[in-house]
Design a protein around this motif. Structure first.
Motif, PDB file in Angstrom:
ATOM      1  N   LEU A 263     -15.636   3.483  -4.776  1.00  0.00           N
ATOM      2  CA  LEU A 263     -14.576   2.632  -5.330  1.00  0.00           C
ATOM      3  C   LEU A 263     -13.541   2.316  -4.254  1.00  0.00           C
ATOM      4  N   VAL A 264     -13.136   1.050  -4.207  1.00  0.00           N
ATOM      5  CA  VAL A 264     -12.030   0.621  -3.345  1.00  0.00           C
ATOM      6  C   VAL A 264     -11.049  -0.154  -4.210  1.00  0.00           C
ATOM      7  N   GLN A 265      -9.807   0.299  -4.245  1.00  0.00           N
ATOM      8  CA  GLN A 265      -8.770  -0.390  -5.017  1.00  0.00           C
ATOM      9  C   GLN A 265      -7.542  -0.605  -4.149  1.00  0.00           C
ATOM     10  N   GLN A 266      -6.753  -1.594  -4.548  1.00  0.00           N
ATOM     11  CA  GLN A 266      -5.548  -1.980  -3.824  1.00  0.00           C
ATOM     12  C   GLN A 266      -4.336  -1.614  -4.653  1.00  0.00           C
ATOM     13  N   VAL A 267      -3.278  -1.133  -3.993  1.00  0.00           N
ATOM     14  CA  VAL A 267      -2.082  -0.799  -4.748  1.00  0.00           C
ATOM     15  C   VAL A 267      -1.515  -2.070  -5.373  1.00  0.00           C
ATOM     16  N   ASP A 268      -1.148  -1.991  -6.637  1.00  0.00           N
ATOM     17  CA  ASP A 268      -0.712  -3.161  -7.403  1.00  0.00           C
ATOM     18  C   ASP A 268       0.796  -3.128  -7.541  1.00  0.00           C
ATOM     19  N   GLU A 269       1.475  -3.649  -6.517  1.00  0.00           N
ATOM     20  CA  GLU A 269       2.929  -3.703  -6.540  1.00  0.00           C
ATOM     21  C   GLU A 269       3.363  -5.138  -6.306  1.00  0.00           C
ATOM     22  N   TRP A 270       4.643  -5.308  -5.998  1.00  0.00           N
ATOM     23  CA  TRP A 270       5.176  -6.671  -5.995  1.00  0.00           C
ATOM     24  C   TRP A 270       4.750  -7.486  -4.791  1.00  0.00           C
ATOM     25  N   GLU A 271       4.269  -6.828  -3.706  1.00  0.00           N
ATOM     26  CA  GLU A 271       3.843  -7.590  -2.548  1.00  0.00           C
ATOM     27  C   GLU A 271       2.649  -8.476  -2.894  1.00  0.00           C
ATOM     28  N   GLN A 272       2.601  -9.644  -2.287  1.00  0.00           N
ATOM     29  CA  GLN A 272       1.503 -10.570  -2.532  1.00  0.00           C
ATOM     30  C   GLN A 272       0.177 -10.019  -2.008  1.00  0.00           C
ATOM     31  N   ALA A 273       0.227  -9.346  -0.871  1.00  0.00           N
ATOM     32  CA  ALA A 273      -1.007  -8.842  -0.257  1.00  0.00           C
ATOM     33  C   ALA A 273      -0.748  -7.449   0.308  1.00  0.00           C
ATOM     34  N   SER A 274      -0.893  -6.447  -0.533  1.00  0.00           N
ATOM     35  CA  SER A 274      -0.653  -5.080  -0.093  1.00  0.00           C
ATOM     36  C   SER A 274      -1.700  -4.674   0.937  1.00  0.00           C
ATOM     37  N   ASN A 275      -1.315  -3.782   1.821  1.00  0.00           N
ATOM     38  CA  ASN A 275      -2.226  -3.334   2.871  1.00  0.00           C
ATOM     39  C   ASN A 275      -2.620  -1.863   2.692  1.00  0.00           C
ATOM     40  N   ASN A 276      -2.477  -1.342   1.460  1.00  0.00           N
ATOM     41  CA  ASN A 276      -2.840   0.040   1.165  1.00  0.00           C
ATOM     42  C   ASN A 276      -3.969   0.080   0.144  1.00  0.00           C
TER      43      ASN A 276
ATOM     44  N   GLN B 290       6.222   3.117 -11.131  1.00  0.00           N
ATOM     45  CA  GLN B 290       4.881   3.634 -11.425  1.00  0.00           C
ATOM     46  C   GLN B 290       3.859   2.981 -10.491  1.00  0.00           C
ATOM     47  N   VAL B 291       3.022   3.818  -9.873  1.00  0.00           N
ATOM     48  CA  VAL B 291       2.005   3.318  -8.953  1.00  0.00           C
ATOM     49  C   VAL B 291       0.743   2.964  -9.731  1.00  0.00           C
ATOM     50  N   ASN B 292       0.356   1.702  -9.659  1.00  0.00           N
ATOM     51  CA  ASN B 292      -0.860   1.232 -10.322  1.00  0.00           C
ATOM     52  C   ASN B 292      -1.817   0.687  -9.270  1.00  0.00           C
ATOM     53  N   TRP B 293      -3.091   0.636  -9.629  1.00  0.00           N
ATOM     54  CA  TRP B 293      -4.115   0.177  -8.699  1.00  0.00           C
ATOM     55  C   TRP B 293      -4.948  -0.914  -9.347  1.00  0.00           C
ATOM     56  N   LYS B 294      -5.439  -1.841  -8.532  1.00  0.00           N
ATOM     57  CA  LYS B 294      -6.261  -2.943  -9.028  1.00  0.00           C
ATOM     58  C   LYS B 294      -7.483  -3.090  -8.128  1.00  0.00           C
ATOM     59  N   ASP B 295      -8.542  -3.661  -8.692  1.00  0.00           N
ATOM     60  CA  ASP B 295      -9.766  -3.866  -7.924  1.00  0.00           C
ATOM     61  C   ASP B 295      -9.543  -4.919  -6.841  1.00  0.00           C
ATOM     62  N   VAL B 296     -10.309  -4.807  -5.761  1.00  0.00           N
ATOM     63  CA  VAL B 296     -10.213  -5.758  -4.664  1.00  0.00           C
ATOM     64  C   VAL B 296     -11.417  -6.700  -4.696  1.00  0.00           C
ATOM     65  N   SER B 297     -11.346  -7.755  -3.932  1.00  0.00           N
ATOM     66  CA  SER B 297     -12.459  -8.705  -3.849  1.00  0.00           C
ATOM     67  C   SER B 297     -13.631  -8.066  -3.110  1.00  0.00           C
ATOM     68  N   PRO B 298     -14.850  -8.540  -3.353  1.00  0.00           N
ATOM     69  CA  PRO B 298     -16.014  -7.987  -2.638  1.00  0.00           C
ATOM     70  C   PRO B 298     -15.878  -8.042  -1.117  1.00  0.00           C
ATOM     71  N   PRO B 299     -15.376  -9.148  -0.512  1.00  0.00           N
ATOM     72  CA  PRO B 299     -15.225  -9.153   0.948  1.00  0.00           C
ATOM     73  C   PRO B 299     -14.259  -8.078   1.444  1.00  0.00           C
ATOM     74  N   CYS B 300     -13.170  -7.874   0.699  1.00  0.00           N
ATOM     75  CA  CYS B 300     -12.198  -6.843   1.077  1.00  0.00           C
ATOM     76  C   CYS B 300     -12.823  -5.459   0.977  1.00  0.00           C
ATOM     77  N   SER B 301     -13.551  -5.200  -0.118  1.00  0.00           N
ATOM     78  CA  SER B 301     -14.229  -3.923  -0.288  1.00  0.00           C
ATOM     79  C   SER B 301     -15.233  -3.682   0.834  1.00  0.00           C
ATOM     80  N   ASP B 302     -15.975  -4.731   1.185  1.00  0.00           N
ATOM     81  CA  ASP B 302     -16.962  -4.608   2.264  1.00  0.00           C
ATOM     82  C   ASP B 302     -16.286  -4.260   3.588  1.00  0.00           C
TER      83      ASP B 302
END
Length: 346
Positions: free
Chosen positions: A40-53, A11-23
């Motif tokens: 809105l800017v969100q990051q894919v919430d999967e097992w990777e420590q730092a997703s790039n999507n 299942q693909v879930n999304w999480k909020d990103v930090s303000p610097p990342c959003s900027d």
């Protein structure tokens, strides 16, 4: 064996990103794509420590839209252009992949703050769950992708080398680790299992030598989370062409067969001895139904699987040698790879 792992999260879930990342994403879109109204800017919430999507909600010409923004990890523009060329060709041939959006300078990717970025159409959906119909869809799509790659000019795709696949099988390759001193548990494991790995490499190379191994463009990273099933239509799309290289199509088939089969077995919730044979038939019949001429290498699938795992052993050890990965992390990976070798044998 055949237990859930990191790629079993479908299942693909999304999480909020930090303000610097959003900027950073907002500046990218405004400067290179002319998009200023981002809500809105969100990051894919999967097992990777730092997703790039990143999933972006915005307005284009006052029309609400959703985009996928990708920060690429590829080392150079040539590699990235190769992946773009493949995506454009696949879409021309009717193979489902997300469309790449043009920048204001009519470019398929841009350089921003020292990184290469791309913007894609957003496809809402979930990854490969392990259902039988998904297995058929994925196998059929892989076969169609390979058919399309048959018509892709290799002159326009300057990527990798087949040596990247078979290098760890070459005679003497594993002699390079003779200087490991056994200073930690990982080095001790390497020394203990080196002879075993050398023998596995020798047998694998010998088995592949009996068959004409082709030199073709392959995806090279067909795991469950690189398949997406669109909500509503159920249409399957293939993602992430950043690991493309030259090799035999059956390296692709082997990786997909092993990795998707693991998830199929997990999803069925019954002993693998019952579900694995059925899943193999479903997957392979769907793949060769697109082109029966590809059937001839089916019996070599375990050999191709083993070659890919030996490549992972070598890559992981290389990361340790260069200091890019701790011995604890490498130890964990090698233990997992040995378990995967047992699955390949079955």
């Amino acid at each position: 064996m055949f237990e859930p792992n990191n790629h079993s999260q479908w299942q693909v879930n999304w999480k909020d990103v930090s303000p610097p990342c959003s900027d950073e994403v907002c500046v990218l879109l405004r400067r290179h794509y002319g998009i200023g109204a981002v809500s809105l800017v969100q990051q894919v919430d999967e097992w990777e420590q730092a997703s790039n999507n990143y999933r972006v909600e915005c307005e284009i010409d006052q029309v609400p839209q959703m985009l996928l923004v990708r920060r690429n990890i590829l080392s150079g523009a040539d590699e990235l252009w190769a992946s773009v060329s493949a995506i454009l060709h696949l879409r021309y041939c009717g193979v489902y992949t997300p469309a790449v959006k043009f920048s204001t300078g009519d470019k398929h990717f841009v350089e921003h703050r020292g990184r290469f970025w791309q913007v894609f159409e957003f496809v809402a959906g979930d990854h490969f769950c392990g259902q039988e119909d998904e297995l058929v869809e994925a196998a059929t799509l892989i076969a169609k992708m390979h058919q399309a790659f048959d018509t892709l000019s290799t002159r326009a795709v300057e990527i990798g080398s087949i040596d990247a696949v078979i290098g760890p099988l070459a005679p003497g390759y594993w002699d390079l680790i003779s200087d490991v001193g056994g200073g930690n548990a990982f080095e001790q494991l390497v020394l203990e299992r080196r002879a075993f790995i050398q023998e596995e490499a020798r047998r694998t190379l010998e088995a592949l030598a009996s068959e004409a191994v082709s030199f073709e463009v392959i995806h090279a990273d067909l795991h469950p989370q690189n398949f997406l099933f669109a909500k509503g239509s159920g249409r399957c799309v293939i993602l992430d062409f950043g690991n493309m290289c030259f090799g035999d199509y059956w390296y692709d088939v082997a990786m997909a067969c092993h990795r998707l089969m693991r998830q199929y077995v997990v999803h069925q919730g019954r002993p693998w001895q019952e579900t694995l044979p059925k899943g193999l038939v479903i997957f392979l019949e769907a793949y060769v139904s697109v082109d029966w001429s590809r059937e001839r290498k089916i019996m070599l699938l375990p050999v191709f699987m083993k070659a890919l795992l030996l490549r992972k052993f070598a890559h992981n050890f290389g990361l340790y040698r260069t200091g890019a990965r701790s011995w604890e992390a490498c130890m964990s990976q090698w233990q997992r790879f040995f378990a995967l070798l047992e699955e390949v044998a079955e």
